[in-house]
Design a protein around this motif. Structure first.
Motif: not given
Length: 113
Positions: A1-9
């Motif tokens: 599982m992946m969690e994304f926080h904030g923009p993907i740069l």
């Protein structure tokens, strides 16, 4: 599982794709659950990094949880473009909960068996 926080740069998307592709090629099949409820969007540079993915990837499945409608549209376009450019078979769906995403994975595993 992946969690994304904030923009993907820029650089981050390439690193994620590289890791995912390595595991996919090693295992032959991959199910990725991405919680993007706290993601801040994708920069233009990060979107373009996906076109450099391998052209010989086995089919894989990605479930996105918590994506607002505008993000769903952008992700759908990115995935379709990536599939077109690389020939990868990426099955993806958007879900409100992780439980529903995991149920879809179970269905996909049963169909692939």
């Amino acid at each position: 599982m992946m969690e994304f926080h904030g923009p993907i740069l820029p650089g981050e998307m390439a690193a994620l794709a590289r890791l995912t592709d390595e595991r996919l090629l090693a295992r032959g099949r991959l199910f990725v659950l991405c919680d993007i409820s706290d993601a801040g969007g994708f920069s233009p540079g990060s979107r373009h990094e996906l076109r450099d993915r391998s052209r010989n990837l086995p089919p894989h499945f990605v479930a996105y949880v918590g994506a607002p409608a505008p993000v769903r549209v952008v992700l759908d376009l990115i995935i379709r473009a990536t599939s077109s450019l690389t020939g990868a078979k990426i099955a993806h769906r958007f879900f409100e909960t992780q439980a529903k995403a995991r149920a879809w994975f179970d269905e996909m595993r049963a169909k692939a068996a």
